[in-house]
Design a protein around this motif. Structure first.
Motif, short mmCIF file in Angstrom:
data_model
loop_
_atom_site.label_atom_id
_atom_site.label_comp_id
_atom_site.label_asym_id
_atom_site.label_seq_id
_atom_site.Cartn_x
_atom_site.Cartn_y
_atom_site.Cartn_z
N ARG A 66 -48.88 13.30 60.28
CA ARG A 66 -48.51 12.24 61.22
C ARG A 66 -49.13 12.51 62.58
N ARG A 67 -49.37 11.45 63.29
CA ARG A 67 -49.89 11.63 64.63
C ARG A 67 -48.95 10.95 65.61
N LYS A 68 -48.94 11.45 66.80
CA LYS A 68 -48.05 10.93 67.82
C LYS A 68 -48.57 9.57 68.30
N ILE A 69 -47.64 8.62 68.35
CA ILE A 69 -48.00 7.28 68.80
C ILE A 69 -47.58 7.14 70.26
N GLU A 70 -48.51 6.71 71.09
CA GLU A 70 -48.21 6.52 72.51
C GLU A 70 -47.20 5.39 72.65
N MET A 71 -46.17 5.62 73.46
CA MET A 71 -45.11 4.63 73.64
C MET A 71 -45.53 3.59 74.67
N LYS A 72 -46.03 2.47 74.18
CA LYS A 72 -46.37 1.34 75.04
C LYS A 72 -46.25 0.08 74.21
N VAL A 73 -46.20 -1.05 74.85
CA VAL A 73 -46.04 -2.32 74.16
C VAL A 73 -47.26 -2.57 73.29
N VAL A 74 -47.01 -2.98 72.04
CA VAL A 74 -48.11 -3.32 71.13
C VAL A 74 -48.61 -4.70 71.54
N LYS A 75 -49.90 -4.79 71.82
CA LYS A 75 -50.46 -6.03 72.37
C LYS A 75 -50.61 -7.12 71.31
N ASP A 76 -51.11 -6.78 70.13
CA ASP A 76 -51.33 -7.77 69.07
C ASP A 76 -49.99 -8.27 68.53
N THR A 77 -49.79 -9.58 68.52
CA THR A 77 -48.51 -10.16 68.11
C THR A 77 -48.18 -9.85 66.66
N GLY A 78 -49.17 -9.93 65.77
CA GLY A 78 -48.93 -9.62 64.35
C GLY A 78 -48.52 -8.18 64.16
N CYS A 79 -49.24 -7.27 64.80
CA CYS A 79 -48.92 -5.84 64.71
C CYS A 79 -47.54 -5.56 65.31
N ARG A 80 -47.23 -6.26 66.41
CA ARG A 80 -45.93 -6.06 67.05
C ARG A 80 -44.81 -6.47 66.11
N GLN A 81 -44.99 -7.58 65.39
CA GLN A 81 -43.96 -8.04 64.45
C GLN A 81 -43.80 -7.06 63.30
N VAL A 82 -44.90 -6.55 62.77
CA VAL A 82 -44.85 -5.57 61.69
C VAL A 82 -44.16 -4.30 62.17
N THR A 83 -44.55 -3.83 63.35
CA THR A 83 -43.93 -2.63 63.92
C THR A 83 -42.43 -2.84 64.11
N PHE A 84 -42.05 -4.01 64.63
CA PHE A 84 -40.64 -4.31 64.83
C PHE A 84 -39.88 -4.25 63.50
N SER A 85 -40.42 -4.89 62.46
CA SER A 85 -39.74 -4.91 61.16
C SER A 85 -39.54 -3.51 60.60
N LYS A 86 -40.59 -2.69 60.67
CA LYS A 86 -40.49 -1.32 60.15
C LYS A 86 -39.52 -0.48 60.97
N ARG A 87 -39.62 -0.56 62.27
CA ARG A 87 -38.73 0.24 63.13
C ARG A 87 -37.29 -0.23 63.01
#
Length: 178
Positions: free
Chosen positions: A3-24
Motif C-alpha cells: 500500500r502507498r500513502k494517499i495524500e489527504m486532499k480533495v479528489v478533483k475528478d467527480t467520478g473518482c470522488r464518487q467512487v472514493t466516497f462509496s468505498k470509504r
C-alpha cells in the motif's frame, strides 16, 4: 508492491470522488459496526455524499443514538432501546435458524439434483427407469404422466426461487452484521 500513502486532499475528478466516497463510506460503516459489536457501544454515523444524498448507520439505530446524543431521550425511550437490543438478539438467532434451514434445503436440493442426474444417465443408457415399450403404457397414462412431471417441474422451479431468495436475504443479513 504494498500500500502507498494517499495524500489527504480533495479528489478533483467527480467520478473518482464518487467512487472514493462509496468505498470509504462502506469501510466507515463496517468499522462502526465492528465497534458496536465488539464493545457493545451505541454508534451512529451520518454521511452526506458529494451529491448531497444522506447515508446513515446506527447500532441499534440512528434515531436512538442521535436522541441520546442530543439528550432528548426520556426514560421510556431507554426502555425502547433495551427492547430494540433484545429484538436485535432475537433477529440474530432467527437468522442463524434460517441459515441452518437454508443449508439443510441446499443439501437436499443437491441430493435431489444428483439423483436426477443419475436417473438421466439410466434413461440415456436404456436402464430400468423407463419401460422398454413406452407405447404399451397408453396415451392417457402418458398424458397424465406429462402433466404430473410439468407440475413437479413448476414446483421445483418455485422452490429453487425460494432458496435463492433465502440465500440472498441471509447474505444481506450477514453483510449488515459485518
Amino acid at each position: 508492491m504494498g500500500r502507498r500513502k494517499i495524500e489527504m486532499k480533495v479528489v478533483k475528478d467527480t467520478g473518482c470522488r464518487q467512487v472514493t466516497f462509496s468505498k470509504r463510506r462502506t469501510g466507515l460503516f463496517k468499522k462502526a459496526n465492528e465497534l458496536a459489536t465488539l464493545c457493545g457501544a451505541e454508534v451512529g454515523v451520518v454521511v452526506f455524499s458529494p451529491g448531497g444524498k444522506p447515508f446513515s448507520f446506527g447500532q441499534p439505530n440512528v434515531d436512538t443514538v442521535a436522541d441520546r446524543f442530543l439528550k432528548l431521550e426520556s426514560k421510556s425511550s431507554r426502555d425502547k432501546t433495551t427492547t430494540t437490543m433484545s429484538k436485535s438478539k432475537k433477529n440474530s438467532a432467527a437468522a442463524e435458524k434460517l441459515n441452518h434451514q437454508l443449508n439443510e434445503r441446499m443439501k437436499e436440493f443437491q441430493d435431489k439434483k444428483k439423483r436426477g442426474e443419475e436417473l438421466d444417465k439410466e434413461i440415456m443408457a436404456g436402464g430400468k427407469a423407463v419401460p422398454e415399450f413406452i407405447g404399451d403404457l397408453g396415451f392417457g397414462y402418458l398424458k397424465k404422466m406429462k402433466r404430473t412431471l410439468q407440475g413437479f417441474r413448476k414446483t421445483v422451479k418455485e422452490r429453487v426461487g425460494e432458496i435463492e431468495a433465502s440465500s440472498t436475504l441471509l447474505m444481506l443479513s450477514k453483510d449488515c452484521r459485518d
